[in-house]
Enzyme design. Structure first.
Site, PDB file in Angstrom:
ATOM      1  CE  LYS B  76      -3.911   1.895   2.675  1.00 37.11           C
ATOM      2  NZ  LYS B  76      -4.752   1.707   3.876  1.00 37.11           N
ATOM      3  CB  SER B 151      -8.222   3.345   2.892  1.00 37.45           C
ATOM      4  OG  SER B 151      -7.341   2.735   3.811  1.00 37.45           O
ATOM      5  CB  SER B 175      -8.439   0.636   5.829  1.00 37.28           C
ATOM      6  OG  SER B 175      -9.163   1.824   5.719  1.00 37.28           O
TER       7      SER B 175
END
Lengths: 95, 485
Positions: B76, B151, B175
């Site tokens: 990420k 997310s 997330s």
């Protein structure tokens, strides 16, 4: 408590975010719907509850006050959008 | 889809160790997949040259003792990576090149892995659909117009599309678990403090926690082992001995007590979710676990509490983006204040600005007691709900999300309806507990759904074990067709 446009402009000033006049209406609407949701918490009586201050049961560690690195000015300045050889450069603040 | 990239991380590691495949061939196979999957928009940055070089380096001097020998991994774009651009999905960081490496990624590299690229995410991890990223929507490989969750949406999408053998995300309110649920993958949010927060772009520091996203529970245990551990540089890092989660994985759940909280049966919950939960209960019961009805009475207050605590911490954390030391800077700078205000106005997206304003307001003079202090008190009650129940049960089973993946654009006009997506995941962050989302079935539309196992503090091994047994008996199969290339 409903947030009006003036209040929102004031909070934006505190947060150092300039808000486009054209967007103030939709922002006011969104923030009020969020606060209406948040205010469900008022249903609860929390008078006798201690606030949570840490999720871990231990207190924070202490460390020795020692210098562990340094002499990395170049690395620190590297990502600055405006700099000279030694400093970050900002718009003039003193006449 | 080339063969090798279909496999689990565990199988790939075995293939590397038995020399069936070289790190270079493996890396090239993933690069090929990534190049064919541009439509998914899962990557913000790719580091192919560096990855190929690292693969060659591994092959010339392999160390098979490592946990992740010669394994390319995409992560990420919230983890700072030395000399590789790190954006947090934001315009304000779109030129930021860290001169340091986050502890969690460093741990992965120290275990033999290397970077393949940086994955798209909601801006500053604020979002549940990956629609707030400055770099555009990410598409869920499950379906053309579907969000991948958020997310960590780039992470879930890339994993489900075989663009990385495993990945890592961060979870502040769901997330990791919600995108895992939306893509039929496994996601773990560890106990607060198990993985170092050092070098991760901060959102809400008392809630943020990094964790693995993988295809199987075993992979999840392998990744957790590699990424976790005490770190002096994070003041809330837990100082404990490292565990071998994968070696200790056991599929025996006989006699374990599994709590079923009645408050997670919410109004208007789709029938599919209810049925999935029943199916999960039955699987665990058939394996010899004991189901116990429990109550977590303050569950409904978790989201409102979260939407005070998280924005408050975010408003304070994001004060650092001032256009002076790093990141974007506006050209409108006739004085210092204007420069700050314009930089932050042009640099942040709408959702981030909304949350900064909420946070600034709830912390401002005269409102602190009514909002922030109130929320910290309710947070205590939510934590106590869990503490009380973990004296009676070993783990808690709930759905991961109140729906399957929704369509892009479906919820963008109504922030509260977007926030409700995290209704089952947020309480865990407020209480600092570990929780695992497991793929458990498909809804009527054929979209994956997940179940969540919540554990007591540092009970990662226990929930991984339950998850391992569940996985073996659930028979979930992701039905992703490669439509994107």
């Amino acid at each position: 408590m409903p947030l009006d446009k003036e209040k929102i402009k004031h909070v934006a000033k505190l947060a150092r975010i300039s808000v486009d006049e054209a967007k103030v209406d939709s922002l006011t609407k969104d923030l009020n719907s969020i606060f209406k949701f948040i205010e469900q918490l008022n249903e609860l009586n929390t008078e006798k509850v201690e606030p949570l201050t840490s999720i871990l049961n231990e207190s924070l560690r202490f460390r020795k006050d020692q210098i562990s690195d340094g002499k990395i000015r170049e690395k620190i300045l590297k990502n600055s959008p405006k700099k000279n050889e030694e400093f970050f450069v900002v718009p003039k603040v003193v006449e | 889809m080339s063969e090798i990239t279909n496999k689990s991380l565990k199988e790939i590691v075995e293939n590397i160790k038995s020399k069936e495949i070289s790190s270079l061939d493996l890396t090239q196979a993933y690069i090929k997949n990534i190049e064919g999957a541009k439509k998914l928009n899962a990557f913000v940055t790719t580091t192919f040259d560096q990855a190929l070089e690292n693969a060659k380096k591994f092959d010339s001097k392999p160390n098979y003792e490592q946990t992740l020998p010669g394994i390319p991994l995409a992560v990420k774009d919230l983890f700072c990576t030395e000399n590789t651009k790190t954006t947090a999905g934001s315009n304000i960081l779109n030129n930021f090149i860290p001169s340091y490496e986050s502890t969690v990624t460093k741990n992965l590299w120290d275990n033999g892995a290397f970077l393949l690229g940086k994955l798209n995410c909601d801006e500053f991890a604020m979002g549940s659909s990956n629609e707030t990223s400055f770099f555009g929507n990410v598409i869920n490989p499950v379906g053309d117009k579907l969000v991948p969750g958020g997310s960590s949406g780039g992470s879930s999408s890339a994993l489900a599309a075989d663009l990385t053998p495993a990945t890592i995300g961060t979870d502040t309110g769901g997330s990791i678990r919600q995108p895992a649920s939306f893509t039929g993958t496994v996601g773990l949010k560890p106990t607060y403090g198990l993985c170092s927060r050092w070098g991760i772009v901060a959102f809400a520091s008392s809630l943020d926690q990094a964790g693995p996203m993988t295809k199987t529970v075993t992979d999840c245990a392998i990744m957790l082992e590699a990424m976790s551990g005490f770190d002096e540089k994070d003041s809330t890092s837990i100082n404990k001995k490292k565990e071998s989660y994968s070696k200790n994985l056991k599929d025996n759940v006989k006699g374990l007590k599994i709590g079923i909280p009645k408050e997670y049966r919410v109004e208007n919950m789709p029938k599919d979710i209810d049925e999935l939960w029943e199916k999960g209960k039955k699987i665990l019961k058939d394996l010899g676990a004991q189901l116990i009805d429990i109550s977590l009475p303050h569950t409904k207050y978790a989201l409102p509490t979260y939407y005070i605590v998280a924005p408050a911490e975010a408003s304070s954390n994001l004060a650092r983006y001032d256009g002076v030391r790093y990141g974007y800077r506006s050209k409108k700078d006739k004085d210092l204040i204007e420069m700050y205000e314009q930089t932050r106005s042009e640099g942040f997206g709408d959702e981030v600005k909304r949350r900064i304003l909420i946070g600034t307001y709830v912390l401002s003079s005269g409102y602190y007691d009514a909002y922030y202090l109130k929320a910290q008190k309710v947070r205590k009650l939510i934590k106590k709900d869990f503490d009380d129940n973990f004296t009676k049960v070993d783990a808690i089973l709930t759905p991961s999300t109140p729906s399957s993946a929704f369509k892009i654009g479906e919820k963008t006009n109504d922030p509260v309806s977007m926030y409700l997506n995290d209704i089952f995941t947020v309480p865990v962050n407020l209480a600092g507990l570990p929780a695992l989302s497991l793929p458990a079935g498909l809804d009527k539309k054929g979209y994956p759904l997940g179940l969540q196992l919540i554990g007591n503090t540092l009970d990662e091994q226990k929930i991984l074990n339950v998850g391992y047994a569940f996985e073996k008996n659930c028979g979930f199969k992701n039905q992703i067709k490669k439509w994107w290339s």
